[in-house]
Design an enzyme around this catalytic site. Structure first.
Site, PDB file in Angstrom:
ATOM      1  N   GLU A 197       0.829  -1.204   0.000  1.00 34.32           N
ATOM      2  CA  GLU A 197       0.000   0.000   0.000  1.00 34.32           C
ATOM      3  C   GLU A 197       0.869   1.262   0.000  1.00 34.32           C
ATOM      4  O   GLU A 197       0.559   2.239  -0.691  1.00 34.32           O
ATOM      5  CB  GLU A 197      -0.947   0.005   1.199  1.00 34.32           C
ATOM      6  CG  GLU A 197      -1.941   1.141   1.189  1.00 34.32           C
ATOM      7  CD  GLU A 197      -2.848   1.137  -0.030  1.00 34.32           C
ATOM      8  OE1 GLU A 197      -3.008   2.221  -0.637  1.00 34.32           O
ATOM      9  OE2 GLU A 197      -3.395   0.079  -0.382  1.00 34.32           O
ATOM     10  N   GLU A 204       1.532   6.317  -7.193  1.00 33.66           N
ATOM     11  CA  GLU A 204       0.421   7.171  -7.615  1.00 33.66           C
ATOM     12  C   GLU A 204       0.761   8.652  -7.467  1.00 33.66           C
ATOM     13  O   GLU A 204       0.482   9.451  -8.361  1.00 33.66           O
ATOM     14  CB  GLU A 204      -0.839   6.845  -6.813  1.00 33.66           C
ATOM     15  CG  GLU A 204      -1.485   5.546  -7.241  1.00 33.66           C
ATOM     16  CD  GLU A 204      -2.797   5.277  -6.526  1.00 33.66           C
ATOM     17  OE1 GLU A 204      -3.161   6.042  -5.605  1.00 33.66           O
ATOM     18  OE2 GLU A 204      -3.450   4.289  -6.889  1.00 33.66           O
ATOM     19  N   HIS A 217      -3.462  10.308 -18.805  1.00 32.58           N
ATOM     20  CA  HIS A 217      -2.769   9.589 -19.866  1.00 32.58           C
ATOM     21  C   HIS A 217      -3.045   8.101 -19.681  1.00 32.58           C
ATOM     22  O   HIS A 217      -2.979   7.594 -18.557  1.00 32.58           O
ATOM     23  CB  HIS A 217      -1.258   9.863 -19.803  1.00 32.58           C
ATOM     24  CG  HIS A 217      -0.523   9.377 -21.003  1.00 32.58           C
ATOM     25  ND1 HIS A 217      -0.157   8.065 -21.164  1.00 32.58           N
ATOM     26  CD2 HIS A 217      -0.114  10.034 -22.118  1.00 32.58           C
ATOM     27  CE1 HIS A 217       0.458   7.920 -22.319  1.00 32.58           C
ATOM     28  NE2 HIS A 217       0.500   9.103 -22.922  1.00 32.58           N
TER      29      HIS A 217
END
Length: 126
Positions: A70, A77, A88
């Protein structure tokens, strides 16, 4: 002697940054809080059902696998959001892949937890 102090100072600073990262993930990622909630719940169940030493080891390995996954997912991210703020398709695929990694780790944790706790629950009710 001065080099020993510098080495200790660098390790302490590195630890501080790592802890800051974990705090950031906990504060800003709901999935991290969910994983920690499950981790705490399983630890409590482990005490209730008196899991063996080997079972504790397996449980803590899976906790580490899921929580680390995680944290890495969050880092990827954030990096992609910074480098490619506009949408994109490749960025979307990369984010899906890292989320998939967390899903795999969570699935493995579920299987291991089931192997450990289902027999204990059945013995309680049968």
């Amino acid at each position: 002697m001065a080099s020993d102090y510098q080495e200790i100072k660098q390790k302490t600073i590195g630890l501080k940054y790592a802890i800051n990262g974990l705090i950031f993930a906990f504060k800003n990622e709901i999935n991290m809080r969910v994983h920690i909630l499950f981790t705490v719940s399983v630890i409590i169940l482990g005490f209730v059902f008196r899991v063996s030493f080997t079972e504790w080891v397996l449980l803590f390995l899976t906790f580490g696998l899921v929580l680390s996954s995680e944290v890495f997912n969050t880092a990827v991210e954030m990096l992609l959001d910074y480098l490619a703020p506009e949408w994109h398709p490749k960025v979307g695929i990369i984010k899906d892949l890292t989320a998939g990694g967390v899903l795999v780790a969570s699935g493995i944790a579920l299987v291991i937890g089931s192997i450990i706790f289902i027999p204990k629950l059945l013995a309680l009710f049968l």
